[in-house]
Every structure is written in C-alpha cells, then in structure tokens.
Design an enzyme around this catalytic site. Structure first.
Site, PDB file in Angstrom:
ATOM      1  N   THR A 103       0.884  -1.169   0.000  1.00  0.00           N
ATOM      2  CA  THR A 103       0.000   0.000   0.000  1.00  0.00           C
ATOM      3  C   THR A 103       0.919   1.216   0.000  1.00  0.00           C
ATOM      4  OG1 THR A 103      -1.814  -1.107   1.142  1.00  0.00           O
ATOM      5  CG2 THR A 103      -1.740   1.287   1.298  1.00  0.00           C
ATOM      6  N   LYS A 178      -7.399   1.620  -3.079  1.00  0.00           N
ATOM      7  CA  LYS A 178      -7.068   1.234  -1.693  1.00  0.00           C
ATOM      8  C   LYS A 178      -7.274   2.425  -0.758  1.00  0.00           C
ATOM      9  CE  LYS A 178      -5.430  -1.138   1.803  1.00  0.00           C
ATOM     10  NZ  LYS A 178      -4.227  -1.926   1.963  1.00  0.00           N
ATOM     11  N   LYS A 246      -0.068   5.325   8.492  1.00  0.00           N
ATOM     12  CA  LYS A 246       0.718   5.443   7.251  1.00  0.00           C
ATOM     13  C   LYS A 246      -0.237   5.568   6.064  1.00  0.00           C
ATOM     14  CE  LYS A 246       1.751   2.414   4.279  1.00  0.00           C
ATOM     15  NZ  LYS A 246       2.092   1.182   3.563  1.00  0.00           N
TER      16      LYS A 246
END
Length: 294
Positions: A103, A178, A246
């Site tokens: 990701t 995502k 993150k």
C-alpha cells in the site's frame, strides 16, 4: 492460460502479509517461487516451510522470473527493492511483470510504471485488502492499476492468494482504490467505537444489541468481526494503528493534491494519533474505542 500454467516467480518482502501470499503462489498456484526478505532468517524459514528458494538480494531473486511480486512497508522501501542498487529492475527480463502489493502512493506507482516500461518490463500496482487473515487464507481483495493486457496476463497468478481481483484503471488506480477503502474503514470503525462506548454507558448488553442491529443497515464487516474484542478491550486482532496512520497519511496527501475534502478521515487520523500516544502503535484499528474510555 490453463490452470496448469507454472511460472517462475519472485516474492520480495515476507511480512505478515507477504509470507503467506508467497506461500499460496507456491502451494495453490504451483509456481516456482524464489523469495527475498531484508532479514534473511525469515526468507530461510519461508524456503524451509514451503520447499522454495531464497536469494540474498532482490535482483538475484528476480533474475529470469516471469512475475515479480513486492510487498514491503512504504514508498521508500518500495523504491529501494525495485529501483535501488540491488533492486529487481536491475535483473528483470523484458516482457516480465512487476506486481506491487504494497500500500503506497499513486505517485510511486506511476513512477515505477514508467521505470519498468523503460526496461521493457510491465508493471501493475496491486494493493490488497483483507488483512493478515485474508492473506493466510488466500482470500484477499486485490485492486489493480495498469494496462489491461498485462492485467489479464497477471491475473491467473494473482488468483493464488485472492478472492477478488479487479482492474481499476491505469497505473496508480489500484492505490487510489485502496485509499477509498481506507477512508471507508476509518469512518466505519469510529462510528462503531462510539456506538459501543455509548451502549456501555447506557448499560446495554452489547452482544444482544449487535445481534439485532448487525442484521440491519448498521451492519458491517467491522461490526461482525470486531465488536466482541472491542467490548472486551482487546486490540491485538488485526491491522496495526501504525500502518493505518501510514495509509491515512497517503490518503490525506493525495486529497490535498486532488482537492478532495476529507474532514472525517482527517479527524480519525488524529484520533489514531491519540492511540499511538497511549502506546497503542501495534493495537489493531478497532482500538479507537480505547481513547473514548480513557
């Protein structure tokens, strides 16, 4: 491609996701898999468990492979194992495919797409959702960005660890999808945390309440899978707060660039900062309840 197709595959990064994903490529996919991990012990353990091979550098793992998978921590890790001194792009053969399950930002996906193309290599950004359990059970959702012909070539190989694989658009589109996924989760978990907190204060039996409301419009995966552990104040069952922060950082940076307004996501990101301050860096994302109860 028929089911019996066997490819030469490399897998770079054997964390809680990568370790089982690489395993599925070997056992379920039946592919010839070589792995690389920054700590060599982990790579050796994988090779022993799955009767596979390990290599001392990403470039050596990728040498002669048809498909190279990467699943590492962030943009910088990703650049290091792909474009770095011993990165996979040093040794990947023309016509092979680099598939990134990290990701990361949409920006690094587009950058790698261009860097791969310059070497005659194809690139798909393919972040995953489904967490550690999804990786272990081989039922991840994989959101891809890239060229359609390349996606169709890679899809049968990705299928080894996936339940759902979709092409979302050109390079970077997998990462943007995502980001939408994480935006949805942030809001849902905060809502669930507030509901459980409210129910406890009101003296209700949380189990009974959830049994009823989970069958209606309030129901969600988070409610089904996390309400029990949240009610018990246990937060070691899923995706860590550090990783969620993150991801939300990536989301908020992208939003600043494209002008999207994300007030709830920005707020929940701050709430996760509070959890980190409580020492909950490795707690799972459902720990938002802890800051309401402190």
């Amino acid at each position: 491609m028929e089911d019996k197709y066997m490819a030469k595959v490399a897998f770079i990064g054997l964390g809680v996701m990568g370790f089982p994903m690489a395993g599925h490529l070997k056992t379920k996919g039946g592919h010839d898999v070589t792995v690389y991990n920054r700590t060599a012990e982990k790579a050796a353990a994988w090779a022993e468990k799955f009767s596979g091979k390990s290599a001392p550098t990403p470039a050596e793992a990728a040498d002669g492979c048809d498909f190279v998978f990467v699943c590492v921590g962030n943009d910088d890790d990703l650049r290091s194992v792909t474009s770095g001194e011993n990165g996979v792009l040093k040794s990947m053969k023309p016509g092979s495919v680099l598939i990134d399950n990290t990701t990361a930002s949409a920006e690094v996906a587009r950058e790698l797409y261009a860097a791969a193309k310059a070497k005659g290599v194809d690139f798909i950004d393919a972040p995953v959702s489904g967490g550690q359990a999804g990786a272990e059970n081989g039922v991840l959702t994989v959101m891809c960005g890239g060229d359609e012909a390349v996606f169709e070539k890679a899809r049968p190989v990705i299928d080894a660890y996936a339940r759902m694989v979709g092409l979302m658009g050109p390079a970077g589109s997998g990462q943007l999808t995502k980001m939408m996924n994480q935006i949805c989760i942030a809001g849902i978990v905060q809502g669930l945390a507030e509901a459980v907190h409210f129910g406890k204060r009101a003296g209700l039996d949380i189990e009974k309440v959830v049994d009823v409301i989970s069958k209606g419009a309030a129901g969600s995966w988070q409610m089904e899978n996390r309400h029990k552990t949240m009610n018990q104040g246990k937060y070691d069952f899923g995706f860590a707060v550090d990783w969620m922060r993150k991801d939300l950082g990536i989301v908020l940076t992208e939003a600043r660039q494209n002008g999207a307004k994300l007030p709830l996501t920005a707020l929940v990101d701050q709430f996760y900062g509070d959890i980190q301050a409580l020492g909950g860096n490795r707690w799972d994302t459902s720990s938002l309840l802890a800051r309401l109860e402190k």
